[in-house]
Design a protein around this motif. Structure first.
Motif, PDB file in Angstrom:
ATOM      1  N   LYS A   3      10.332  53.069  10.650  1.00  0.00           N
ATOM      2  CA  LYS A   3      10.248  54.254  11.509  1.00  0.00           C
ATOM      3  C   LYS A   3       9.031  55.064  11.063  1.00  0.00           C
ATOM      4  O   LYS A   3       9.144  56.104  10.434  1.00  0.00           O
ATOM      5  CB  LYS A   3      11.523  55.080  11.423  1.00  0.00           C
ATOM      6  N   LYS A  34      19.467  58.737  14.692  1.00  0.00           N
ATOM      7  CA  LYS A  34      20.701  58.047  14.320  1.00  0.00           C
ATOM      8  C   LYS A  34      20.445  56.776  13.511  1.00  0.00           C
ATOM      9  O   LYS A  34      21.392  56.184  12.988  1.00  0.00           O
ATOM     10  CB  LYS A  34      21.489  57.669  15.580  1.00  0.00           C
ATOM     11  N   VAL A  35      19.197  56.349  13.432  1.00  0.00           N
ATOM     12  CA  VAL A  35      18.864  55.061  12.809  1.00  0.00           C
ATOM     13  C   VAL A  35      18.441  55.259  11.359  1.00  0.00           C
ATOM     14  O   VAL A  35      17.488  55.970  11.065  1.00  0.00           O
ATOM     15  CB  VAL A  35      17.742  54.347  13.584  1.00  0.00           C
ATOM     16  N   LYS A  36      19.171  54.607  10.445  1.00  0.00           N
ATOM     17  CA  LYS A  36      18.809  54.646   9.026  1.00  0.00           C
ATOM     18  C   LYS A  36      17.776  53.574   8.691  1.00  0.00           C
ATOM     19  O   LYS A  36      16.823  53.821   7.971  1.00  0.00           O
ATOM     20  CB  LYS A  36      20.053  54.443   8.156  1.00  0.00           C
ATOM     21  N   GLU A  37      17.975  52.383   9.224  1.00  0.00           N
ATOM     22  CA  GLU A  37      17.039  51.279   9.011  1.00  0.00           C
ATOM     23  C   GLU A  37      17.366  50.154   9.976  1.00  0.00           C
ATOM     24  O   GLU A  37      18.427  50.124  10.600  1.00  0.00           O
ATOM     25  CB  GLU A  37      17.083  50.775   7.564  1.00  0.00           C
ATOM     26  N   GLU A  63      27.450  49.377  -0.124  1.00  0.00           N
ATOM     27  CA  GLU A  63      28.320  49.948   0.900  1.00  0.00           C
ATOM     28  C   GLU A  63      28.860  48.842   1.807  1.00  0.00           C
ATOM     29  O   GLU A  63      28.116  47.925   2.191  1.00  0.00           O
ATOM     30  CB  GLU A  63      27.562  50.961   1.758  1.00  0.00           C
ATOM     31  N   VAL A  89      21.127  49.720  11.495  1.00  0.00           N
ATOM     32  CA  VAL A  89      22.028  50.482  10.628  1.00  0.00           C
ATOM     33  C   VAL A  89      21.942  51.953  11.039  1.00  0.00           C
ATOM     34  O   VAL A  89      20.874  52.561  10.989  1.00  0.00           O
ATOM     35  CB  VAL A  89      21.637  50.316   9.146  1.00  0.00           C
ATOM     36  N   SER A  90      23.077  52.509  11.455  1.00  0.00           N
ATOM     37  CA  SER A  90      23.096  53.859  12.034  1.00  0.00           C
ATOM     38  C   SER A  90      24.046  54.777  11.281  1.00  0.00           C
ATOM     39  O   SER A  90      24.967  54.323  10.601  1.00  0.00           O
ATOM     40  CB  SER A  90      23.521  53.803  13.503  1.00  0.00           C
ATOM     41  N   GLU A  91      23.806  56.083  11.450  1.00  0.00           N
ATOM     42  CA  GLU A  91      24.710  57.085  10.897  1.00  0.00           C
ATOM     43  C   GLU A  91      24.813  58.257  11.865  1.00  0.00           C
ATOM     44  O   GLU A  91      23.809  58.839  12.261  1.00  0.00           O
ATOM     45  CB  GLU A  91      24.232  57.592   9.537  1.00  0.00           C
ATOM     46  N   LYS A  96      28.875  55.621   9.002  1.00  0.00           N
ATOM     47  CA  LYS A  96      27.809  54.627   9.079  1.00  0.00           C
ATOM     48  C   LYS A  96      28.350  53.379   9.774  1.00  0.00           C
ATOM     49  O   LYS A  96      29.485  52.953   9.523  1.00  0.00           O
ATOM     50  CB  LYS A  96      27.289  54.263   7.690  1.00  0.00           C
ATOM     51  N   THR A 268      23.832  66.595  10.156  1.00  0.00           N
ATOM     52  CA  THR A 268      23.931  66.085   8.794  1.00  0.00           C
ATOM     53  C   THR A 268      23.140  67.018   7.885  1.00  0.00           C
ATOM     54  O   THR A 268      22.375  67.857   8.354  1.00  0.00           O
ATOM     55  CB  THR A 268      23.365  64.661   8.680  1.00  0.00           C
ATOM     56  N   ASP A 270      20.663  66.283   6.168  1.00  0.00           N
ATOM     57  CA  ASP A 270      19.235  66.002   6.335  1.00  0.00           C
ATOM     58  C   ASP A 270      18.664  66.613   7.605  1.00  0.00           C
ATOM     59  O   ASP A 270      17.454  66.824   7.715  1.00  0.00           O
ATOM     60  CB  ASP A 270      18.988  64.483   6.358  1.00  0.00           C
TER      61      ASP A 270
END
Length: 301
Positions: A3, A34-37, A63, A89-91, A96, A268, A270
């Motif tokens: 990203k 929403k995307v972590k990776e 995890e 991978v989303s949060e 998650k 969140t 962050d």
């Protein structure tokens, strides 16, 4: 895919970045926030008697995360063992989750006013589409990932039982304006606020319509605080998002007096700074409906 296109640093611009991905020959989008990776597929452990949309679980850096088969969730052509397949991978909603898709193509920066609301002609009550983006002679469908998760696990949605613990309150003469694009969430919020004693609630499908309504009230001679006592807004909405709505309210000479609470799955640690930068009095993460009511109580005297 990294990203690295410059996540929007400024709040309230009414823009977002989406990750475009493919499932069953269709193009979809998920908010970059929403995307972590995004990773290559890794072995999935199947879980007996799990929901049909749940492919299984994976272990990622210690995890254990559920993997959702997006072809099943969207009732499209089943996923194949392609080299282009990806795991997103989303949060969000304080959880998650991993979405298995055919391919991830690119990241787009767009304005919320470029996202069209789905037509009632092709949108059903079970639709997972919250917006349609027309770009370069193609359509990208923006998905309601919260509803996808609630379908799998109803407990991840708004829970009325927590609200009942708060008891009744007398707030029948207090008016609240709510901007929320999801019909399901509008009904839940209506039921919730009514249960809490807030009977006078005006709902709007997006920030644009809510702002026009508030501006029309501000143009009258009566003080705005006598007509509306508080605004609740989601973040992700076609036409105008909640951050931009809050910014417009707080920059308005008359409307700035109104307390604004952001109620979103994107709250969140962050990301809270984005709501603070546009002047929101408070922010509550879905599905903490009891906390939302407590915050409303705090700001409505």
């Amino acid at each position: 895919m990294k990203k690295d296109t410059g996540i929007l640093l400024e709040s309230g611009t009414n823009e977002l970045e989406i990750v475009e991905f493919e499932v069953g020959g269709n193009r979809f989008g998920i908010n970059v926030i929403k995307v972590k990776e995004i990773i290559q597929p890794i072995p999935v452990t199947q879980i007996p008697h799990s929901h049909p949309n749940v492919e299984g679980i994976i272990q990622l850096r210690g995890e254990v995360l559920p993997v959702i088969d997006m072809s099943m969730a969207l009732q499209l052509t089943p996923l194949s063992d392609s080299k282009e397949a990806k795991l997103i991978v989303s949060e969000f909603n304080k959880q998650k989750v991993v979405f298995h898709v055919n391919n991830v193509t690119q990241i787009h920066r767009i304005s919320w006013d470029q996202i069209e609301k789905p037509s009632d002609l092709y949108k059903s009550g079970a639709s997972k589409i919250i917006g349609v983006i027309k770009r370069d002679n193609k359509m990208i469908l923006l998905l309601d990932f919260e509803s996808i998760m609630v379908e799998i696990n109803p407990e991840s949605g708004v829970q009325m039982k927590e609200l009942k613990k708060l008891g009744k309150r007398e707030r029948i003469h207090k008016k609240i304006v709510v901007a929320e694009d999801s019909p399901l969430l509008r009904k839940l919020l209506n039921d919730t606020l009514s249960e809490a004693g807030y009977m006078d609630v005006e709902f709007f499908e997006n920030g644009h319509d809510a702002l026009k309504y508030l501006e029309s009230l501000a143009a009258a001679s009566v003080a705005i605080e006598e007509k509306v006592q508080l605004v609740i807004t989601d973040i992700e909405m076609p036409q105008m998002d909640g951050h931009h709505l809050t910014k417009r309210i707080k920059n308005h000479e008359i409307l700035r007096k109104l307390p604004c609470i952001i109620f979103s799955s994107l709250i969140t640690e962050d990301l809270k700074h984005k709501g603070e930068l546009v002047g929101a009095e408070d922010q509550v993460s879905k599905p903490d409906i009891a906390e939302l009511v407590l915050k409303v109580d705090q700001y409505i005297l």
